[in-house]
Design an enzyme around this catalytic site. Structure first.
Site, short mmCIF file in Angstrom:
data_model
loop_
_atom_site.label_atom_id
_atom_site.label_comp_id
_atom_site.label_asym_id
_atom_site.label_seq_id
_atom_site.Cartn_x
_atom_site.Cartn_y
_atom_site.Cartn_z
N HIS A 188 0.84 -1.19 0.00
CA HIS A 188 0.00 0.00 0.00
C HIS A 188 0.88 1.24 0.00
CE1 HIS A 188 0.94 -0.42 4.24
NE2 HIS A 188 0.32 0.71 4.56
N ASP A 243 5.89 4.65 4.80
CA ASP A 243 6.88 3.70 5.32
C ASP A 243 6.95 2.42 4.49
OD1 ASP A 243 4.28 3.40 6.36
OD2 ASP A 243 4.97 2.25 8.09
N HIS A 249 -7.23 -2.03 6.00
CA HIS A 249 -6.38 -0.90 6.37
C HIS A 249 -7.10 0.34 5.84
CE1 HIS A 249 -2.60 0.38 8.02
NE2 HIS A 249 -2.15 0.92 6.90
N ASP A 273 -0.03 -3.92 5.93
CA ASP A 273 -0.57 -3.51 7.21
C ASP A 273 -2.05 -3.85 7.23
OD1 ASP A 273 1.90 -2.22 7.38
OD2 ASP A 273 1.05 -0.25 7.64
N HIS A 276 7.66 -4.63 11.65
CA HIS A 276 6.88 -3.41 11.53
C HIS A 276 6.46 -2.91 12.92
CE1 HIS A 276 3.42 -0.84 10.25
NE2 HIS A 276 4.12 -0.68 9.16
ZN LIG Z 1 -0.03 1.57 6.52
#
Ligand SMILES: [Zn+2]
Length: 309
Positions: free
Chosen positions: A63, A67, A141, A208, A266
């Site tokens: 995505h 980061d 997410h 994520d 992460h």
């Molecule tokens: Zn994210």
């Protein structure tokens, strides 16, 4: 056997720390060298490993939060600087195509590398590779996010002593594998008589997300699962609110999915001591557990022994 391993470039979520670079991972898998989620600094982190930018065959972005992708401009320009001779495929959520276009052309450079841009358009999209199937699954997410898994098909391992006992050698072995049987002087030898089933290996990358079906679909029977555990259970409510996992949740997914080697990563910079992730996950998962550190390498575990028959 060909090399299959994970090289960890960075392990921090959101903001890097003195010990942790932004996210970034490379999977070496036979003739594929796949860069996942290159955060800032990924190009330089590569220099500290045995992987070079020109080794890369594929880039997968889950995505477009910074980061997970701010390392794209440098990495992509490096491919051209090094005049990478082979095409490099790039996968990312189709809804983020505008972000990708901006990152790709963030600054002026002389583009010589051939990028094959293949966005992920739908949940369950599959990409056939020579070494297996790359599959993307939708995650939960705040923005469009896909996790990935690489699945090698199940196969057969030929048993040399049994082949020798029947006097099968050379091109006849290939025919036996292809056709499934071989007729020898009136006697039919089947593939199963001279081989044993061999499980294909599976790698999964989950990042994520809050808990959702996609997490389980990706993790199912993974030999190596790399999964985000941004938070600890003490922040479970916050994790659910912002679409992230806790170490306990990630570990339970691994147990319920039959994962063999679990890599947590992460991490939020709010936790100074990585042992806390280990201790929390250990209560829910008793397989191989690794709390990822920058610039370490994790091997795929040896193949699972297939049940007879
Ligand atoms: Zn994210």
């Amino acid at each position: 056997m060909s090399m299959r391993e994970l090289v960890v470039l960075g392990t921090a979520s959101q903001a890097p720390t003195r010990q942790r670079n932004h996210n970034g991972y490379v999977l070496r898998w036979d003739d594929e060298v796949i860069l996942f989620d290159p955060g800032e600094g990924s190009q330089r982190q590569l220099l500290h490993t045995t992987v070079t930018a020109s080794d890369l065959t594929r880039i997968c972005v889950t995505h477009f939060h910074g980061d997970h992708c701010l390392g794209l401009p440098g990495t992509i320009q490096r491919l051209s600087l090094d005049r990478v001779p082979h095409p490099v495929a790039v996968h990312f959520p189709a809804g983020g195509a505008e972000y990708f276009a901006r990152l790709r052309h963030a600054t002026s450079f002389y583009e010589t590398a051939e990028l094959r841009v293949e966005p992920i358009e739908a949940d369950g999209q599959r990409i056939a590779l020579s070494c297996g199937t790359l599959e993307a699954r939708r995650l939960r997410h705040p923005i469009e996010t896909y996790g990935y898994r690489l699945v090698e098909p199940d196969g057969h391992r030929m048993l040399p002593d049994k082949l020798a006992a029947y006097g099968i050698a050379g091109p006849a072995v290939g025919e036996l594998i292809r056709v499934g049987h071989l007729d020898l002087d009136g006697r039919r030898v089947t593939r199963d008589e001279v081989s044993e089933p061999r499980h294909g290996q599976r790698f999964a990358f989950v990042m994520d997300t809050g808990l959702c079906d996609g997490v389980y679909a990706l993790a199912e029977h993974a030999d190596l699962l790399v999964i985000e555990s941004t938070f600890l259970e003490s922040e479970a409510a916050l994790a659910a609110e912002v679409g992230h996992l806790t170490a306990a949740q990630a570990a339970r997914v691994a147990t319920e999915s039959g994962v063999r080697r679990l890599v947590l990563t992460h991490f939020s910079q709010r936790y100074a001591d990585p042992r806390r992730f280990h201790d929390e996950a250990r209560e829910h998962f008793d397989g191989d557990l690794i709390i990822a550190e920058d610039l370490t390498t994790v091997q795929l575990p040896p193949r699972r022994v297939a049940s007879a028959g």
